[in-house]
Design a protein around this motif. Structure first.
Motif: not given
Length: 83
Positions: A33-34, A41-52, A70-76
């Motif tokens: 899942a992570v 999230l990496s695809e979102e960043v490529r488009r200039g947005t990060l929705d956690l 939670r998406f917010s738990e998967t990245v620092r």
């Protein structure tokens, strides 16, 4: 081996995992899942947005949600300190 289903919920809607994945245990399902969330999230960043605000729900073979990631738990997120 157990079958777990990883359902995704985010700003674009809901994606239900109809096939599931055979993994050793719940910890392995959480790692799967992570990895999936990080890919989104990496695809979102490529488009200039990060929705956690999204989440992945891990369900067992009986359809019971046994863990939420939670998406917010998967990245620092590290930011440069301003002086």
């Amino acid at each position: 081996m157990s079958r777990y289903f990883i359902h995704l919920y985010n700003g674009t809607g809901e994606t239900r995992d109809e096939q599931g994945s055979e993994v050793a245990d719940l910890a392995a399902a959480e790692m799967l899942a992570v990895d999936g969330v990080r890919s989104i999230l990496s695809e979102e960043v490529r488009r200039g947005t990060l929705d956690l605000r999204g989440r992945a729900e891990i369900a067992d073979q009986d359809g019971r949600v046994v863990q939420t990631v939670r998406f917010s738990e998967t990245v620092r997120i590290c930011e440069e300190k301003k002086e």
